[in-house]
Write an enzyme that holds these catalytic residues in place. Structure first.
Site, PDB file in Angstrom:
ATOM      1  N   THR A 104       0.027 -14.241 -27.952  1.00 40.48           N
ATOM      2  CA  THR A 104      -1.394 -13.953 -28.255  1.00 40.48           C
ATOM      3  C   THR A 104      -1.858 -12.742 -27.094  1.00 40.48           C
ATOM      4  OG1 THR A 104      -1.872 -15.678 -29.192  1.00 40.48           O
ATOM      5  CG2 THR A 104      -3.810 -14.525 -28.505  1.00 40.48           C
ATOM      6  N   GLU A 155      -2.413 -17.834 -17.472  1.00 39.42           N
ATOM      7  CA  GLU A 155      -3.364 -18.427 -16.881  1.00 39.42           C
ATOM      8  C   GLU A 155      -3.048 -19.830 -16.126  1.00 39.42           C
ATOM      9  OE1 GLU A 155      -6.283 -19.452 -20.013  1.00 39.42           O
ATOM     10  OE2 GLU A 155      -7.403 -17.790 -19.849  1.00 39.42           O
TER      11      GLU A 155
END
Lengths: 385, 385
Positions: free
Chosen positions: B181, B261
């Site tokens: 993504t 992340e």
């Protein structure tokens, strides 16, 4: 409570010395009959632990006289030596109890890839066999002896007209489908033959343990075992038996969810309006396995966009612009767009409800999961150290 | 570096006021030709953002004159109003640049379920159109303007005989298959028509972005766009073009992995000895998505049992008692049982290698993922607050 609640079962839970901590780590449950019927469902993981390979063979003829369970080691990926340890465990129980090793189930739980000490297990089984009792304390000890990272034992008792179901479970991590990873032993004094047990167990687990998906990980050691002694002399109507068994399984499944490793929310994801029940399960599972959704719930953030993004990865028929999402009673998404404000949703309670209405059909299903927390990461990064 | 490296492309990155922080949040890239060929691949999530729905139509005829990208909002699950905002964005670019709105791609990234302000976007596009430039600084600004939780911009440049490929990417969470993504724009001054671009992009993404699976979550907004200006006048051999494009895509994919992340390990899972490449990918992905494995790596714990448990959930042909697992050069599992001691494995470096040898066939594949950390949970529980 626990496995000694029905008549005809003796149990023991002892500290055999498998766990370095000295905690209880070995349980034996004996079916005194007159029936010695048994059935089991096993992990669908293709990498199966040695006790699974053993127990799959034992249960085939429907006769089970005893079950031995140990915590402190999974006996998985331990090669032929590991299988010998399982075999030796069953032989020890057979010799101590005067039964056939071919009627003794074995379950193990703990770290994968470590050899168990066969001598420690053998001595433990002999010692446990000397302490078998049919009282409540014995059942409670057995339930404690199978704990790993569980913070408390899980037991259940269901009483119906003249017969009972008792049970115990362990499982705090690796709760996943196919079934929720865990060890469960259920006992009953109802008169049900092994074919009846097998059919009832399949139906009960399908609607309970199979819908518990705490962290999407499937264990190598899952086993749910159901034993019938027939000691009540009552042969229940099959539907009544399935219902009572489902009640017992759901109760244990929710206890497992409530004690899942590091979790701070117990999330029930109810999917409505699916074309088929399988679709509803697929959608619920996809949401339950979405780390972003799970982390959001940990942060008390009703991030419904992550719910819809998860639905979009499934093959279930749905139109994104018909979907409603309700979180803890507040409909935050209606027809695929924002509805009531996120701020109205109170996610501070542990019990969390997510209702997804697909508006595609009439079928529904509920999947139970947990949030993704700092404690989950911590517990699972430190497990083997 | 970045999208302005090849001839024929102008870019701008500005602060349009979409992000409250005042950071850069809008990028425009214009293809000055002489060719205006384009191709794109989109998220396979069935819940698609409005800019995806728009761009899928725009790219169909193979002509793309410009692309507008914004951070600060995904424009997903925002209903018909959201689609109008996307349309208005394209119209603004068309009007400012004297081109057709039907040749303007739009990409958005940020939180799902929030409406973007159409007026802010329109003014931003007009302002960006006035600042378009073909220099390195303009390309760098565009790369910064698409960042969300990225800690740094990602850009690439590949130089071949007389022509170049440039690119930029964003994506730090929701890196998942089907593709990882993210938003990616690749530019080239090679002479390649849209059919050639499409074929090359499919092949390049299949072996790069499609094999990046940071957290198993698939976004609603993924788009990888490839634009060709033909300004170099060189028409490369198709195989050479695919190779250079694959190099650029791999470079950006590994930059995305390195900035995922909260991650503390970049894990390359190489699966060897599979029957088919699809099997190898399935096995690698199953390991990459196993939260227990990922948490163990975070804790520098070479818990190979979790690797094998993950393989066991796939449909790939394998025998658990033939599998070898090597972690950072140490074979910890041989033929499905313990080999060298876990203590010999040093998992402290960020770069982590897991090699799984199935001994079932000749095919192989590598999947890139990250570990599951406290910071991942933190960042993803706080994203929308």
């Amino acid at each position: 409570m626990s496995v000694t609640a029905p008549q005809g079962f003796d149990a023991a839970g002892i500290a055999a010395g498998i766990k370095r901590s000295g905690a209880l780590d070995l349980a034996v449950i004996v079916n005194r009959g007159p029936l010695q019927a048994g059935a089991a469902v096993f992990t669908s993981n293709r990498a199966k632990a040695n006790p699974i390979l053993w127990s799959e063979q034992v249960v085939k003829d429907g006769t089970v006289a005893a079950i031995v369970l140990n915590s402190g080691g999974a006996n998985c990926f331990t090669g032929p030596e590991g299988f010998q340890v399982t075999h030796r465990t069953a032989e020890a129980a057979a010799s101590a109890l005067g039964i056939s090793a071919g009627d003794v189930l074995v379950c193990s739980t703990g770290l994968i890839g470590d050899q168990l000490d066969g001598e420690v297990l053998e001595e433990g089984v002999l010692s446990a066999a000397n302490r078998l009792a049919g009282d409540e304390a014995a059942g409670a000890d057995a339930a404690r002896a199978i704990m790993t990272t569980d913070t408390k034992p899980k037991t259940v008792e269901v009483v119906v007209d003249g017969w009972r179901i008792g049970g115990m479970a362990k499982g705090a991590g690796m709760l996943a489908p196919g079934l929720a990873t865990m060890l469960v032993v259920l006992t009953t004094d109802a008169v049900v033959d092994s074919a009846g047990l097998r059919a009832a167990l399949r139906r009960a687990t399908r609607a309970t343990f199979d819908r518990l998906d705490s962290d999407g990980c499937m264990s190598t050691n899952d086993q749910v075992t159901l034993l019938a002694s027939g000691a009540s002399g009552v042969a229940p109507d099959p539907e009544t038996f399935v219902e009572a068994l489902t009640t017992a399984c759901r109760d244990l499944a929710l206890q497992l969810q409530g004690d899942a490793e590091g979790a701070s929310h117990d999330i029930a994801i109810e999917v409505r309006g699916a074309v088929t029940e399988d679709d509803a399960v697929e959608v619920g599972r996809s949401i339950a396995r979405n780390n972003l959704f799970k982390a959001a719930i940990f942060g008390n953030d009703p991030n419904w966009g992550r719910v819809l993004a998860a639905i979009g990865t499934t093959s279930a028929p749905f139109d994104p612009y018909l979907v409603d999402v309700t979180m803890n009673g507040v409909r935050v998404c209606h027809a695929g767009r924002p509805d009531r404000p996120r701020e109205d949703v109170d996610l501070t309670p542990r019990a969390t409800s997510v209702i997804v209405e697909l508006h595609a059909g009439e079928a529904s299903a509920t999947i139970w999961t947990n949030d993704l927390t700092h404690d989950y990461v911590h517990e699972n990064s430190a497990y083997s150290s």
